[in-house]
Design a protein around this motif. Structure first.
Motif, PDB file in Angstrom:
ATOM      1  N   LEU A   5      15.138  21.418  80.030  1.00 39.43           N
ATOM      2  CA  LEU A   5      14.264  20.649  80.900  1.00 39.43           C
ATOM      3  C   LEU A   5      14.088  21.371  82.230  1.00 39.43           C
ATOM      4  CD1 LEU A   5      15.648  17.015  80.422  1.00 39.43           C
ATOM      5  CD2 LEU A   5      13.440  17.896  79.619  1.00 39.43           C
ATOM      6  N   ARG A   6      12.872  21.389  82.726  1.00 42.09           N
ATOM      7  CA  ARG A   6      12.635  21.910  84.078  1.00 42.09           C
ATOM      8  C   ARG A   6      12.853  20.780  85.069  1.00 42.09           C
ATOM      9  NH1 ARG A   6       9.070  22.539  88.219  1.00 42.09           N
ATOM     10  NH2 ARG A   6       7.422  21.257  87.302  1.00 42.09           N
ATOM     11  N   VAL A   7      13.782  20.977  85.972  1.00 41.30           N
ATOM     12  CA  VAL A   7      14.114  19.944  86.957  1.00 41.30           C
ATOM     13  C   VAL A   7      13.194  20.092  88.159  1.00 41.30           C
ATOM     14  CG1 VAL A   7      15.905  18.981  88.450  1.00 41.30           C
ATOM     15  CG2 VAL A   7      16.503  19.878  86.185  1.00 41.30           C
ATOM     16  N   GLY A   8      12.469  19.019  88.453  1.00 39.57           N
ATOM     17  CA  GLY A   8      11.557  19.050  89.593  1.00 39.57           C
ATOM     18  C   GLY A   8      12.239  18.728  90.904  1.00 39.57           C
ATOM     19  N   ALA A   9      13.215  17.813  90.874  1.00 39.50           N
ATOM     20  CA  ALA A   9      13.906  17.413  92.094  1.00 39.50           C
ATOM     21  C   ALA A   9      15.145  16.623  91.743  1.00 39.50           C
ATOM     22  CB  ALA A   9      12.990  16.580  93.002  1.00 39.50           C
ATOM     23  N   ALA A  44       8.405   5.443  90.811  1.00 45.80           N
ATOM     24  CA  ALA A  44       8.044   6.839  91.035  1.00 45.80           C
ATOM     25  C   ALA A  44       8.003   7.612  89.725  1.00 45.80           C
ATOM     26  CB  ALA A  44       9.035   7.483  91.998  1.00 45.80           C
ATOM     27  N   LEU A  45       8.902   7.282  88.797  1.00 43.26           N
ATOM     28  CA  LEU A  45       8.890   7.926  87.489  1.00 43.26           C
ATOM     29  C   LEU A  45       7.631   7.565  86.714  1.00 43.26           C
ATOM     30  CD1 LEU A  45      12.630   7.289  86.588  1.00 43.26           C
ATOM     31  CD2 LEU A  45      11.585   9.548  86.941  1.00 43.26           C
ATOM     32  N   VAL A  46       7.205   6.320  86.830  1.00 42.78           N
ATOM     33  CA  VAL A  46       5.972   5.893  86.168  1.00 42.78           C
ATOM     34  C   VAL A  46       4.774   6.634  86.751  1.00 42.78           C
ATOM     35  CG1 VAL A  46       4.425   3.944  85.740  1.00 42.78           C
ATOM     36  CG2 VAL A  46       6.902   3.626  85.584  1.00 42.78           C
ATOM     37  N   LEU A  47       4.704   6.703  88.079  1.00 45.65           N
ATOM     38  CA  LEU A  47       3.572   7.345  88.737  1.00 45.65           C
ATOM     39  C   LEU A  47       3.509   8.844  88.457  1.00 45.65           C
ATOM     40  CD1 LEU A  47       3.808   5.520  92.171  1.00 45.65           C
ATOM     41  CD2 LEU A  47       1.901   5.344  90.567  1.00 45.65           C
ATOM     42  N   SER A  48       4.667   9.503  88.435  1.00 46.27           N
ATOM     43  CA  SER A  48       4.700  10.956  88.290  1.00 46.27           C
ATOM     44  C   SER A  48       4.708  11.415  86.841  1.00 46.27           C
ATOM     45  CB  SER A  48       5.936  11.521  88.994  1.00 46.27           C
ATOM     46  OG  SER A  48       7.115  11.088  88.330  1.00 46.27           O
ATOM     47  N   GLY A  49       5.184  10.560  85.946  1.00 48.60           N
ATOM     48  CA  GLY A  49       5.342  10.985  84.558  1.00 48.60           C
ATOM     49  C   GLY A  49       6.600  11.792  84.321  1.00 48.60           C
ATOM     50  N   ALA A  50       7.493  11.823  85.314  1.00 48.79           N
ATOM     51  CA  ALA A  50       8.731  12.588  85.170  1.00 48.79           C
ATOM     52  C   ALA A  50       9.699  11.896  84.219  1.00 48.79           C
ATOM     53  CB  ALA A  50       9.381  12.783  86.539  1.00 48.79           C
ATOM     54  N   ILE A  51      10.633  12.681  83.703  1.00 48.57           N
ATOM     55  CA  ILE A  51      11.656  12.178  82.785  1.00 48.57           C
ATOM     56  C   ILE A  51      12.951  11.989  83.565  1.00 48.57           C
ATOM     57  CG2 ILE A  51      12.993  12.681  80.708  1.00 48.57           C
ATOM     58  CD1 ILE A  51      10.681  14.541  79.856  1.00 48.57           C
ATOM     59  N   HIS A  87       7.977   7.233  96.317  1.00 49.29           N
ATOM     60  CA  HIS A  87       6.914   7.542  95.354  1.00 49.29           C
ATOM     61  C   HIS A  87       6.277   8.894  95.667  1.00 49.29           C
ATOM     62  CE1 HIS A  87       6.213   2.944  94.538  1.00 49.29           C
ATOM     63  NE2 HIS A  87       7.354   3.383  94.058  1.00 49.29           N
ATOM     64  N   ALA A  88       5.927   9.108  96.938  1.00 56.12           N
ATOM     65  CA  ALA A  88       5.239  10.342  97.320  1.00 56.12           C
ATOM     66  C   ALA A  88       6.135  11.557  97.136  1.00 56.12           C
ATOM     67  CB  ALA A  88       4.767  10.238  98.771  1.00 56.12           C
ATOM     68  N   ALA A  89       7.415  11.432  97.486  1.00 58.80           N
ATOM     69  CA  ALA A  89       8.333  12.559  97.368  1.00 58.80           C
ATOM     70  C   ALA A  89       8.489  12.992  95.912  1.00 58.80           C
ATOM     71  CB  ALA A  89       9.692  12.194  97.963  1.00 58.80           C
ATOM     72  N   VAL A  90       8.596  12.020  95.009  1.00 60.32           N
ATOM     73  CA  VAL A  90       8.742  12.346  93.592  1.00 60.32           C
ATOM     74  C   VAL A  90       7.433  12.910  93.043  1.00 60.32           C
ATOM     75  CG1 VAL A  90       9.210  11.402  91.291  1.00 60.32           C
ATOM     76  CG2 VAL A  90      10.592  10.680  93.245  1.00 60.32           C
TER      77      VAL A  90
END
Length: 532
Positions: free
Chosen positions: A202-206, A160-167, A134-137
């Protein structure tokens, strides 16, 4: 703490009020001599501090926990862990430091861990590797950014996707269709995912990869890291089952040694720390480590267990001793020798797509016995007192660690010999049909892991939408409100926000009917399923 989590999850704006074994000495690569590294690694600062505080009998403990150093603990708890242990179940008293803002013995223990595991910075986790993922994402991906994630990820990745809002952009792992398991993630699969993300602007975060897999197979982390870094993207490795890799030449290379930016390890899974304790390691300049610390302050408890943290300090010290791995390695080799010629079973070795395999993770293919892995696991436990790590349709997995002995190895060999002798020759007219059914189910499993995810909405949006239940036979084409996965090992085959496919329904029902467990279902019978 709870308020912070609420605002992050809801996305609301808060209104604040108030004020023979070759041991790797990674320290040498940081300018320290090997002798200095050994001297430093002989220390267990957090263990010593907790022991010193707990051994004092002349205090009046008006601090938490409420059992007051074991004096008021329930008798049932004392019976399980012993009355003396609770003397060390302490809180942030003077000299014991703060996990959320370490400057003393916790920081020293984390620094020693970083040195031992080959990281530039290490964080102790008391909420398991789940909190580390979770923290890493959260530290690398924000709302609207893309997380490239392998489809064989742990369910923690979805949270982690829910917490970060990432796609999520799902990457297809290499699978072994004969056994029905995900083996690794290839560099080619990552290239395809990066190209797709670029085409969608899309901008890739990780990038998040699981290595080793639950079956001990390892991906080409060096190749994946090189490709990620060419695009200035950090590589996160869920290395939950590979915490021991840095400590003996017989083990695969660790993710950090191959260039991963973040590696999260379940120190309790193979090393000697207590359940629930893990570590997060980071290196390089692609990840803002302050963001990792902030995320962990949000995600982890503000009342961490000093027993868990001390066990992490002690496990690091234990792992550095070459003698720690002598007998487990011998036991692993003895098991492989003892099982390799038994009728009806094979060892999962040298799979295409796997760069290396973990010696301490022994995966046995049992379909030649005309039994499922679940049934073999049941027989092992009920008739032979052998408890495997996990089982699936065709395999049973055995996990070894510092506590594994040659006696354990002989017990496993005797048990498997007895099972093979009884079942390998019990062929019957249903054998061909049984094999056909197994092959069909395995094909379904591989299809679900490699399918192109069809998402109707993001995981974060799905988490807050209302849901209803429909008969599972009518769910095809609906959007799932549930995260469903056969467990263990906890690899989801259906995510909230994803369109439900007929082959996924068939797989979930078949797994349950054949003795497996499907976790996450609101209806344990799977007669109904939650949809958005």
């Amino acid at each position: 703490m709870c308020e912070t989590v609420y605002y992050l999850v809801q996305g609301a704006w808060p209104c604040w009020y108030g004020p023979s074994v070759s041991v790797v000495h990674c320290a040498a690569s940081k300018g320290l001599s090997d002798q200095t590294a050994r001297s430093r690694q002989d220390r267990v600062p957090l263990v010593d501090a907790v022991r010193a505080a707990g051994d004092v009998n002349t205090v009046y403990p008006f601090h938490i926990p409420g059992h007051k150093r074991g004096l008021g603990a329930p008798e049932a708890v004392k019976d399980i862990i012993g009355p003396g242990t609770l003397r060390y179940d302490l809180t942030e008293v003077k000299g014991l430091d703060y996990l959320s803002y370490p400057t003393g013995v916790i920081q020293e223990a984390q620094d020693l861990a970083a040195e031992a595991f080959g990281a530039e910075q290490t964080w102790f986790l008391v909420n398991g590797t789940t909190a580390g993922i979770h923290a890493a994402v959260m530290a690398t991906c924000g709302p609207g950014t893309a997380l490239l994630v392998a489809r064989n990820c742990h369910l923690a990745a979805f949270s982690a996707l829910v917490l970060s809002g990432a796609i999520p952009e799902w990457m297809r792992p290499e699978c072994n269709s004969a056994v029905g398991i995900a083996v690794s993630l290839s560099v080619q699969a990552l290239q395809a995912a990066l190209a797709k993300a670029a085409s969608m602007q899309l901008r890739v975060g990780a990038v998040l990869v699981v290595s080793p897999s639950y079956y001990g197979t390892c991906s080409d982390i060096a190749g994946l890291a090189t490709l990620c870094h060419e695009h200035h993207i950090p590589l996160i490795v869920d290395e939950a089952h590979g915490g021991h890799f840095a400590f003996a030449e017989q083990f695969p290379q660790s993710a950090l040694s191959q260039g991963a930016d973040i590696a999260i390890q379940s120190t309790h899974k193979v090393l000697g720390s207590m359940g629930q304790s893990s570590m997060l390691h980071a290196q390089g300049a692609l990840v803002d480590r302050t963001r990792i610390s902030r995320a962990l302050q949000t995600l982890q408890t503000s009342s961490p267990s000093y027993l868990l943290m001390s066990s992490l300090d002690a496990a690091r010290h234990q792992a550095m001793q070459p003698s720690t791995w002598t007998e487990p390695i011998q036991a692993a080799m003895r098991i492989c020798e003892g099982l390799c010629n038994l009728p009806g079973i094979t060892l999962l070795e040298g799979l295409p797509g796997a760069l290396e395999s973990d010696l301490l993770r022994i995966t046995v293919v049992v379909d030649g016995l005309l039994l499922t892995g679940w049934k073999v696991s049941e027989i092992l436990q009920q008739e032979h007192a052998v408890i495997p790590e996990l089982a699936s349709l065709k395999v049973v997995v055995f996990a070894l660690g510092p506590g594994t002995t040659l006696q354990h190895a002989e017990g496993l060999i005797r048990a498997m010999d007895a099972i093979c002798s009884k079942h390998a020759q019990q062929r019957n007219v249903q054998a061909g049909q049984a094999a056909s059914n197994l092959a069909e189910l395995l094909a379904l499993g591989v299809s679900c892991m490699q399918q192109e995810a069809d998402m109707a909405t993001t995981p974060r949006e799905a988490a807050f939408l209302s849901a209803r239940r429909v008969p599972i036979q009518e769910a095809c084409g609906c959007v799932s409100a549930e995260l469903l996965c056969p467990y263990p090992p906890g690899v989801p085959v259906l995510f909230p926000g994803e369109y439900i496919r007929q082959d996924t329904i068939m797989l979930l029902q078949a797994v349950q009917n054949m003795g497996g467990v499907v976790m996450g279902a609101g209806d344990e019978s799977l007669h109904t399923i939650g949809v958005l």
